[in-house]
Scaffold this motif. Structure first.
Motif, PDB file in Angstrom:
ATOM      1  N   THR A  83       0.850  -1.179  -0.013  1.00 18.53           N
ATOM      2  CA  THR A  83      -0.071  -0.118  -0.064  1.00 18.53           C
ATOM      3  C   THR A  83       0.909   1.287  -0.100  1.00 18.53           C
ATOM      4  O   THR A  83       1.833   1.325   0.773  1.00 18.53           O
ATOM      5  N   GLN A  84       0.765   2.085  -0.955  1.00 23.06           N
ATOM      6  CA  GLN A  84       1.112   3.462  -0.740  1.00 23.06           C
ATOM      7  C   GLN A  84       0.079   4.507  -0.796  1.00 23.06           C
ATOM      8  O   GLN A  84      -0.743   4.874  -1.535  1.00 23.06           O
ATOM      9  N   ARG A  90      -2.751   3.760  -3.291  1.00 25.59           N
ATOM     10  CA  ARG A  90      -2.613   2.693  -4.121  1.00 25.59           C
ATOM     11  C   ARG A  90      -2.408   1.441  -3.522  1.00 25.59           C
ATOM     12  O   ARG A  90      -1.635   1.299  -2.391  1.00 25.59           O
ATOM     13  N   GLN A  91      -2.852   0.331  -3.838  1.00 21.32           N
ATOM     14  CA  GLN A  91      -2.977  -0.760  -2.937  1.00 21.32           C
ATOM     15  C   GLN A  91      -2.855  -2.060  -3.896  1.00 21.32           C
ATOM     16  O   GLN A  91      -4.067  -2.238  -4.691  1.00 21.32           O
ATOM     17  N   VAL A  92      -2.305  -3.088  -3.618  1.00 20.91           N
ATOM     18  CA  VAL A  92      -2.305  -4.311  -4.459  1.00 20.91           C
ATOM     19  C   VAL A  92      -2.252  -5.506  -3.456  1.00 20.91           C
ATOM     20  O   VAL A  92      -1.202  -5.433  -2.440  1.00 20.91           O
ATOM     21  N   VAL A 117       7.782  -2.091  -9.697  1.00 19.89           N
ATOM     22  CA  VAL A 117       6.595  -2.073 -10.741  1.00 19.89           C
ATOM     23  C   VAL A 117       5.923  -3.387 -10.565  1.00 19.89           C
ATOM     24  O   VAL A 117       6.628  -4.419 -10.555  1.00 19.89           O
ATOM     25  N   ARG A 119       2.733  -5.946 -11.598  1.00 22.37           N
ATOM     26  CA  ARG A 119       1.777  -6.097 -12.728  1.00 22.37           C
ATOM     27  C   ARG A 119       0.766  -7.061 -12.109  1.00 22.37           C
ATOM     28  O   ARG A 119       0.925  -8.060 -11.573  1.00 22.37           O
ATOM     29  N   THR A 120      -0.417  -6.532 -12.329  1.00 23.08           N
ATOM     30  CA  THR A 120      -1.795  -7.285 -11.900  1.00 23.08           C
ATOM     31  C   THR A 120      -2.732  -7.459 -13.113  1.00 23.08           C
ATOM     32  O   THR A 120      -3.274  -6.269 -13.523  1.00 23.08           O
ATOM     33  N   ALA A 123      -2.907  -4.172 -15.913  1.00 16.29           N
ATOM     34  CA  ALA A 123      -2.440  -3.129 -15.286  1.00 16.29           C
ATOM     35  C   ALA A 123      -1.348  -3.187 -14.697  1.00 16.29           C
ATOM     36  O   ALA A 123      -0.790  -4.230 -13.914  1.00 16.29           O
ATOM     37  N   THR A 125       1.102  -1.334 -11.468  1.00 17.15           N
ATOM     38  CA  THR A 125       1.113  -0.244 -10.328  1.00 17.15           C
ATOM     39  C   THR A 125       2.595  -0.092  -9.730  1.00 17.15           C
ATOM     40  O   THR A 125       3.405  -1.040  -9.777  1.00 17.15           O
ATOM     41  N   THR A 126       3.130   1.339  -9.860  1.00 17.04           N
ATOM     42  CA  THR A 126       4.345   1.437  -9.433  1.00 17.04           C
ATOM     43  C   THR A 126       4.381   2.031  -7.764  1.00 17.04           C
ATOM     44  O   THR A 126       3.403   2.917  -7.557  1.00 17.04           O
ATOM     45  N   PHE A 127       5.230   1.202  -7.220  1.00 17.14           N
ATOM     46  CA  PHE A 127       5.472   1.925  -5.818  1.00 17.14           C
ATOM     47  C   PHE A 127       6.615   2.275  -5.651  1.00 17.14           C
ATOM     48  O   PHE A 127       7.829   1.860  -6.050  1.00 17.14           O
TER      49      PHE A 127
END
Length: 149
Positions: A83-84, A90-92, A117, A119-120, A123, A125-127
């Protein structure tokens, strides 16, 4: 029973941006604020239309909000996922991650530290990682998902 590929040894929380990047953001924000004040003092803005005034006010508000979140943003790696915090979080979750890789800008890592980076599905997502503990955890995550291939 759910199978999760990666599970951190412990929860890690740290700033999303390193102190040098925060200093750079402070300098850029101060420069833009001073330039904006210079524009306000040189031009008769009250004579312009409401659209120009709204645009300049919106730009100033976004500058302040962005600067605030550059200073306050944190990254957390825990048993649920990554989470950021930011204007929007942003949460993955671990179960959604297909791959993860650390990327960086060569020769500029002292300004811009490597990012994770993730990948889900379709998409990405970058943290951002601003502390050594977060970057070490990012490296472990990246290594685990590279070994998965």
């Amino acid at each position: 029973m759910k199978f999760e590929f990666y599970k951190p040894e412990r929860n890690v929380t740290g700033p999303a941006y390193n102190p040098f990047f925060k200093l750079l953001a402070t300098v850029v924000t101060a420069f833009l604020a001073a330039y904006g004040w210079n524009i306000v003092m040189r031009f008769p803005l009250l004579q312009y239309g409401i659209g120009v005034k709204a645009l300049l006010l919106g730009a100033a508000v976004m500058l302040v909000i962005s600067y605030y979140w550059f200073l306050r943003s944190t990254v957390t790696v825990d048993e649920k996922g990554i989470t950021q915090t930011w204007m929007y979080n942003r949460q993955v979750e671990w179960r959604d991650i297909r791959s993860a890789k650390m990327i960086g800008i060569p020769f500029l890592s002292w300004i811009f530290p490597p990012r994770l980076v993730v990948r889900t599905g379709n998409a990405f997502t970058t943290f951002n990682g601003g502390s050594q503990a977060v970057l070490v955890e990012f490296a472990k995550i990246s290594l685990a998902y590279q070994m998965k291939k």
